[in-house]
Design a protein around this motif. Structure first.
Motif, short mmCIF file in Angstrom:
data_model
loop_
_atom_site.label_atom_id
_atom_site.label_comp_id
_atom_site.label_asym_id
_atom_site.label_seq_id
_atom_site.Cartn_x
_atom_site.Cartn_y
_atom_site.Cartn_z
N GLN A 178 0.73 -1.13 -0.05
CA GLN A 178 -0.05 0.08 0.00
C GLN A 178 0.80 1.27 -0.19
OE1 GLN A 178 -0.83 -2.66 2.31
NE2 GLN A 178 -2.42 -3.39 0.60
N GLY A 179 2.16 1.02 0.10
CA GLY A 179 2.89 2.40 0.11
C GLY A 179 2.81 3.23 1.20
N SER A 180 2.58 2.60 2.60
CA SER A 180 2.39 3.33 3.73
C SER A 180 3.44 4.38 4.00
CB SER A 180 2.09 2.48 4.86
OG SER A 180 1.10 1.53 4.73
N ASN A 181 4.55 4.34 3.72
CA ASN A 181 5.64 5.25 4.12
C ASN A 181 5.23 6.61 3.46
OD1 ASN A 181 7.44 3.65 5.91
ND2 ASN A 181 9.37 4.27 4.70
N GLY A 182 4.90 6.36 2.09
CA GLY A 182 4.47 7.72 1.52
C GLY A 182 3.32 8.51 1.93
#
Length: 324
Positions: free
Chosen positions: A300-304
Motif C-alpha cells: 500500500q506504500g504506507s511510508n509515502g
C-alpha cells in the motif's frame, strides 16, 4: 563485572515478575534503542497478554531476585496459511557476551515449536523476531540460529506543533471518536484490514479486550470514519501513549498503533483523514510528538502516506524469520 552464567537461575516468567521485567527492559532500551520504556503496569500488560503461555513460552534468567535476561514466544490464536510465532528477548547490557543471548533465542525457538504443536500443528510454522536494524549483535545471533531477514519496518515521527497537517473529512464520510457504542465496529474493521498486511491475522475478542484494556490506550485520540449514507464503518485509528516513555524522555508521544481501512473504501483518503484528525487531536491535547511503525515493504506504500502527512523516519527495524 564477572558473572558465571551457569550460576544464574532460569525459570518461566511469572505474574509477580513485572517490576523486575520492567527494570530489565529499561536497561536494554538504553543500549538497543527501541524507543520504548516500561512501568511495572506496562510490564504486567505484557505478561498477561492472552497470546502468552508463561509456562511453555517464557524463560527468565535471574541473578538472585534480579531478572537479567528473558525470552518469550507469543503464538497466534487465529491463523491463515502460516502460524507465525513471535519471539522476543534480551539480555541486560552488563550480562552480555556470556552466551545468554544465543541461549535465550534457542529457548524462544523451542517454545515457539512447543506452542505450535499445541495450537496449530496442521499449519506450517514460522518463527519471527524483530530488532533494531543497527543492532549488530542481535543480527549475528539471529543469523547463527538460521534466521533470515525478511521484512523491514520504519519508525516515523511527527513533530506536531505548527507542522500538524490540516485534513478535511472526505465527502460522504462522517467522523466519530471511539466509544463503547462503536467498539464492535472498531474491532471488525481492524480485523478486516489486517488481513491485507504481511503476516496479518485477525485478533480474537479476548485479545482485543486486553489490547484496549491497556492504560496507555487513548480513546480521545482514536477515530472511526463511516459512510454518512448507509452508516457502514470505513476505517479506524487507535492511538496509545505510555507514561513511562514520557517520564524517561520528557516527550509526550501519541503513538498511532493501529490504522485500517476496509477494502471497499480504499483510495478515498480515509487513512489520510484519520491520521490528520489524530494529529490535530494530539496537538490540542498537548502532545509533543506523534509516532507510527510502518511496514516499509507494504504494497500500500504506507511510508509515502505518512511522509506526506509530515512524518520523518527516526529508525528502522528488521524482521527475521526461521521456518523449521
Amino acid at each position: 563485572m564477572t558473572v558465571d552464567a551457569a550460576k544464574l537461575t532460569r525459570r518461566p516468567i511469572a505474574a509477580g515478575d513485572a517490576a523486575s521485567l520492567a527494570e530489565l527492559l529499561n536497561a536494554i532500551e538504553v543500549v538497543d534503542v527501541f524507543g520504548e520504556y516500561y512501568s511495572e503496569e506496562d510490564a504486567t500488560d505484557q505478561i498477561n497478554a492472552p497470546s502468552l503461555d508463561l509456562e511453555r513460552g517464557t524463560v527468565g534468567v535471574f541473578d538472585g531476585d534480579r531478572m537479567v535476561g528473558y525470552s518469550s514466544a507469543a503464538h497466534k490464536p487465529l491463523v491463515d496459511e502460516v502460524h507465525r510465532v513471535t519471539v522476543s528477548g534480551g539480555v541486560h547490557p552488563r550480562y552480555r557476551r556470556r552466551g545468554l543471548g544465543a541461549e535465550l533465542l534457542a529457548a524462544g525457538i523451542a517454545g515457539a515449536k512447543a506452542l505450535h504443536a499445541i495450537h496449530h500443528p496442521d499449519r506450517p510454522l514460522a518463527v519471527d523476531a524483530q530488532n533494531n536494524a543497527l543492532n549488530d549483535g542481535a543480527r549475528a545471533c539471529y543469523l547463527a540460529a538460521g534466521m533470515t531477514p525478511v521484512r523491514w519496518y520504519s519508525h516515523l515521527r511527527h513533530p506536531l506543533g505548527a507542522a500538524a497537517v490540516e485534513v478535511s473529512t472526505p465527502d460522504g464520510l462522517a467522523l466519530e471518536g471511539y466509544s463503547v457504542d462503536n467498539d464492535a465496529e472498531f474491532f471488525a474493521v481492524s480485523n478486516e484490514a489486517v488481513r491485507d498486511r504481511w503476516g496479518g491475522v485477525p485478533m480474537p475478542l479476548e485479545q482485543w479486550r486486553a489490547f484496549l484494556g491497556w492504560s496507555a490506550f487513548r480513546p480521545d485520540l482514536s477515530f472511526l470514519l463511516r459512510d454518512a449514507a448507509d452508516g457502514a464503518a470505513a476505517g479506524v485509528l487507535l492511538a496509545y501513549s505510555w507514561d513511562a516513555d514520557t517520564a524517561a524522555t520528557g516527550v509526550r508521544d501519541a503513538h498511532l498503533l493501529r490504522i485500517g481501512t476496509r477494502r471497499a473504501f480504499r483510495r478515498r483518503g480515509v487513512a489520510g483523514a484519520l491520521i490528520g484528525h489524530a494529529l490535530r487531536a494530539a496537538r490540542s491535547a498537548g502532545f509533543d510528538r506523534a509516532s507510527v511503525e510502518v511496514d516499509a515493504d507494504s504494497p500500500q506504500g504506507s511510508n509515502g502516506l505518512y511522509e506526506r502527512a509530515g512524518f520523518t523516519v527516526a529508525r528502522a527495524e528488521v524482521r527475521y524469520t526461521l521456518t523449521p
